[in-house]
Design an enzyme around this catalytic site. Structure first.
Site, PDB file in Angstrom:
ATOM      1  CG  HIS A 187      -0.225  -0.019   2.687  1.00  0.00           C
ATOM      2  ND1 HIS A 187       0.244  -1.121   3.178  1.00  0.00           N
ATOM      3  CD2 HIS A 187       0.397   0.951   3.363  1.00  0.00           C
ATOM      4  CE1 HIS A 187       1.050  -0.996   4.238  1.00  0.00           C
ATOM      5  NE2 HIS A 187       1.071   0.628   4.350  1.00  0.00           N
ATOM      6  CG  HIS A 225       7.596   4.558   0.380  1.00  0.00           C
ATOM      7  ND1 HIS A 225       7.295   5.788   1.296  1.00  0.00           N
ATOM      8  CD2 HIS A 225       7.550   3.512   1.488  1.00  0.00           C
ATOM      9  CE1 HIS A 225       7.361   5.659   2.622  1.00  0.00           C
ATOM     10  NE2 HIS A 225       7.637   4.116   2.820  1.00  0.00           N
TER      11      HIS A 225
END
Length: 190
Positions: free
Chosen positions: A45, A129
Site C-alpha cells: 500500500h 512509496h
C-alpha cells in the site's frame, strides 16, 4: 476503551499488485535477499499518514474528517514506478502519475487526523512509496533498486481513501507478519 493501530493509505488494485509481484520475484535470488524481511503482497500500500495507536473514541470525528478530505480530492491517475531505498534498510517501489494530488491527499489525511485529536509525529515531506522489504542490518540495496529501474505498472485511477488497521504479529512466532484490515474507506471527489 480499546486502542487501534491505524494508518491512512491508497491501496493499489490487484492487477498492479500482480505486475509488481512478477517484477519482485527475481529479487529474492539476489545476494543478501535471504536476510531481508519481505512484505507480503497483501500488505502492499501507499501510506499517506501513519496515525499510530488511536483511542476508539476519536474514530467518529476521524471518520468524518477523512471523509471530507476524500470528498475534496478529485480522482487521479497513479502507477507503481521503479524502485528506491531508504538508507540500507528499506527497499520500496515508487509511484508516478498524479503525484501532486497524492501529496495533497497525504497532507489532507494528516491534517484530518490532527484535527480529530490524533497525536501525530512531526510532519515530514511526503515520499510516496510501497515498502517491499526491510533489513535489520545495513544492506547494499543498489542491485535491488537497479533491478526495478524499468518497472512500470499499468496505470489506474485512484478512487478511494482507506483507513487501515495494523494488527501486529504475535511475538515469537517465526515468519509472522503484521496483518492489515481496511476499517473504513471513502470515495474521492464525491
Amino acid at each position: 476503551m480499546s486502542r487501534l493501530r491505524l494508518f491512512v493509505a491508497v491501496l493499489p488494485p490487484d492487477s498492479a499488485v500482480a505486475e509488481l509481484r512478477r517484477a519482485v520475484a527475481p529479487l529474492h535470488t539476489l545476494p543478501g535477499a535471504g536476510g531481508m524481511r519481505w512484505t507480503g503482497t497483501d500488505a502492499w500500500h501507499f501510506t499517506l499518514a501513519f496515525l499510530g495507536v488511536v483511542d476508539e473514541g476519536l474514530l467518529p470525528d476521524l471518520h468524518e474528517r477523512l471523509g471530507r478530505a476524500a470528498h475534496r480530492t478529485e480522482r487521479f491517475p497513479l502507477r507503481i514506478h521503479r524502485g528506491g531505498r531508504f538508507d540500507g534498510h528499506v527497499l520500496w517501489a515508487g509511484a508516478a502519475g498524479g503525484l501532486d494530488t497524492l501529496r495533497l491527499l497525504a497532507e489532507r489525511a494528516d491534517a484530518a487526523a490532527r484535527r480529530a485529536g490524533v497525536a501525530m509525529d512531526e510532519h515530514r515531506r511526503y515520499t510516496p512509496h510501497l515498502t517491499l522489504a526491510r533489513s535489520r542490518s545495513e544492506t547494499d540495496l543498489h542491485p535491488y533498486v537497479e533491478a526495478l529501474d524499468t518497472f512500470e505498472s499499468t496505470p489506474w485511477e485512484v478512487g478511494e481513501l482507506a483507513l487501515v488497521r495494523s494488527n501486529l504479529p504475535v511475538a515469537g512466532v517465526p515468519g509472522e507478519r503484521p496483518r492489515y484490515e481496511v476499517v473504513a474507506s471513502w470515495p474521492l471527489g464525491h
